[in-house]
Design an enzyme around this catalytic site. Structure first.
Site, PDB file in Angstrom:
ATOM      1  N   ASP A  87       0.806  -1.225   0.000  1.00 34.15           N
ATOM      2  CA  ASP A  87       0.000   0.000   0.000  1.00 34.15           C
ATOM      3  C   ASP A  87       0.839   1.275   0.000  1.00 34.15           C
ATOM      4  O   ASP A  87       0.292   2.373  -0.114  1.00 34.15           O
ATOM      5  CB  ASP A  87      -0.911   0.033   1.227  1.00 34.15           C
ATOM      6  CG  ASP A  87      -1.986  -1.042   1.189  1.00 34.15           C
ATOM      7  OD1 ASP A  87      -2.170  -1.646   0.107  1.00 34.15           O
ATOM      8  OD2 ASP A  87      -2.622  -1.289   2.220  1.00 34.15           O
TER       9      ASP A  87
ATOM     10  N   MET B 263      -4.672 -10.890  -7.399  1.00 35.26           N
ATOM     11  CA  MET B 263      -3.880 -11.144  -8.611  1.00 35.26           C
ATOM     12  C   MET B 263      -2.675 -10.215  -8.664  1.00 35.26           C
ATOM     13  O   MET B 263      -1.582 -10.611  -9.085  1.00 35.26           O
ATOM     14  CB  MET B 263      -4.752 -10.950  -9.851  1.00 35.26           C
ATOM     15  CG  MET B 263      -5.886 -11.947  -9.972  1.00 35.26           C
ATOM     16  SD  MET B 263      -6.945 -11.590 -11.391  1.00 35.26           S
ATOM     17  CE  MET B 263      -5.790 -11.834 -12.734  1.00 35.26           C
TER      18      MET B 263
END
EC number: 2.7.1.11
Length: 539
Positions: free
Chosen positions: A281, A438
């Site tokens: 992040d 993914m």
């Protein structure tokens, strides 16, 4: 260079190479000395015998007076160094050795092989004429003296928390760095996160074993959340004869690394603890960015492009892509800026509202009328107050202590569909894509591979030089050794009044959703309090 000393009690200062080369004398448990350069500047260093917190380096009052007398306007400016611990602070008689890199054929071409003890990296590089010099960190890199011989080193590597592109590259480069630069052959891989120290088997890591793992996603060593038991871990470190520990993980993992260092210091054992910060992040404070972030932004383009194609290929197409970003919206913001087809980006830092003038519904309808399709990118942590209010779910946590986020993507998809179908009597074609797992499972790209190599090698150089209880990362593009508490005490978030967010608003032409008087009225106080009290933890 001239050195002046002041002390109130006597204690022999350890002879080592991690400090500037100057005359050394007897110093008290807390000692102060100033280094005069060119007879006009000096800095004062306060360093405890055993570091309980990173010491600070500041210009002292006497220096300021001298500098002002000599006509230097900046004499009273602070020069602060947030330093990292060293093994000699609790093992003062530790011997040092000549760095093997001195005889390295590869490094023979380098003009300046070793980092000077006085080299610092500034935290802020944008300054005003009369502003203080500010906070600095010790520059990362090889030192002229090391505190481990290759034969005595038994290192271990552990990975904790969620997956992220580049973990395997960091593992590989720690192993290869120890072997190729310092001749270390004994490296263990701890399987399954922190709990692997006392409940799992280990792997013997050689350059051959890790040769091609950087081409794979995930972590070669496996990972887990939680499982941190400081005493058990340090007991295991002692039992196995480990003296270098490399810990790869987010802020929760780094807090665990700090606890391990403190226990090692308490026991007085020769173990260097090095942290490599990991979070997809990009919410780690101080450092420029976290590894895997560039790969995530690049891979997100595939999902965004697919949603755009789907949305523009039908009438009234609405494409929604949910990306990672628990509390920081950097991936969503940068992926939006890198794509240019996105019409609206929603992130945790920027509250939004659905109904009324300037709301999301109004903007979506406007885009559908003008372009016949609309594309929305949102971070997983955006709009949690609305989802929580409708579902009243706050209690669930994962093993790391993070609150489990509700699926804002599915929620927003349903809200938009219900609004336009039931209230606006419009038929819309909704296309929702969630590529989060993914993206984080793929191998790192070339840019991140280079970055991971630098992180790993900097950590190896630091541990071999005797530094401990530190984490490593780039600060203004220069790698530095940073006290662990500096990267765990706060979370890096998007600056809503900064230029980058302004560039995004200019690119998408979306509403800013600010200064809306009814925004908080639409969310009850208990919900707001619960969101504000959420434990912030990167994974």
């Amino acid at each position: 260079m001239e050195l002046s000393l002041s002390n109130s009690s006597s204690l022999r200062f350890p002879q080592n190479d991690f400090l500037p080369r100057h005359n050394r004398s007897t110093l008290g448990p807390f000692h102060t000395f100033s280094i005069k350069k060119l007879a006009s500047k000096s800095i004062s260093i306060c360093r405890p015998l055993i570091w309980r917190r990173p010491p600070l380096v500041r210009l002292n009052a006497q220096t300021a007076t001298e500098s002002n007398a000599s006509g230097d306007k900046h004499g009273d400016d602070d020069f602060i160094v947030e330093d990292v611990p060293h093994l000699t602070h609790f093992l003062p008689d530790l011997p040092s050795y000549t760095n093997p890199l001195k005889k390295s054929q590869a490094y023979a071409v380098v003009k300046k092989t070793f980092v000077s003890p006085e080299d610092m990296v500034a935290k802020e590089i944008i300054v005003q004429k009369d502003s203080p010099r500010g906070i600095h960190f010790r520059r990362a890199g090889p030192r002229e003296k090391v505190f481990f011989t290759p034969e005595e080193v038994r290192a271990c590597i552990v990975t904790c928390g969620g997956l992220c592109p580049g973990i395997n590259t960091v593992i590989r480069e720690i192993v290869c760095g120890l072997k190729n630069m310092y001749g270390v052959d004994d490296v263990l891989g701890i399987q399954g996160g922190y709990s692997g120290f006392y409940s799992k088997n280990t792997l013997n890591l050689t350059t051959k074993v890790v040769n091609d793992i950087h081409k794979r996603g995930g972590t070669f060593l496996q990972t887990s959340r939680g499982g941190h038991d400081t005493k058990k871990i340090v007991d295991n470190i002692q039992d196995r004869g480990i003296n270098q520990v490399y810990i790869i993980g987010g802020d929760g993992t780094q807090k665990g690394a700090a606890a391990i260092y403190k226990e090692v210091e308490k026991r007085g054992i020769k173990v260097a603890v090095a942290g490599i910060p990991k979070t997809i992040d990009n919410d780690i404070a101080v450092i420029d960015k976290s590894f895997g972030f560039d790969t995530a932004v690049e891979e997100a383009q595939r999902a965004i492009n697919a949603a755009h194609v789907e949305a523009e290929s039908v009438q009234n197409g609405v494409g929604i892509v949910k990306l990672m970003g628990r509390y920081s919206g950097f991936i969503a913001m940068l992926a939006t800026l890198g794509n240019r087809d996105v019409d609206c980006c929603l992130i945790p830092e920027s509250p939004f509202y659905l109904e009324g003038p300037g709301g999301l519904y109004e903007y979506v309808e406007q885009q559908l009328k003008e372009n016949r399709h609309v594309l929305i990118v949102l971070a997983e942590g955006a709009g949690q107050e609305y989802v929580a209010q409708s579902m009243q779910a706050f209690q669930e946590k994962d093993a790391s202590g993070n609150r489990l986020l509700l699926d804002v993507g599915l929620w927003l998809t349903q809200q938009i569909k219900d609004h336009f179908t039931n209230e606006r009597k419009m038929t819309i074609n909704m296309k929702y894509i969630d590529p989060t797992y993914m993206i984080r499972a793929i191998p790192s790209n070339a840019s991140d591979n280079i970055y991971c190599t630098l992180l790993a090698q900097s950590a190896v150089h630091g541990a071999m030089a005797g530094f401990t209880g530190f984490t490593v990362g780039p600060v203004n593009s220069r790698h530095a050794y940073i006290p662990i508490n500096r990267v765990t005490e706060t979370t890096n978030t998007v600056n809503m009044t900064g230029r980058m967010w302004a560039r995004l608003l200019a690119s998408t032409n979306q509403p800013s959703f600010v200064n809306h008087q009814t925004l908080r009225e639409r969310v009850d106080k208990n919900t707001i309090d619960a969101i504000n009290n959420m434990k912030i933890n990167s994974t």
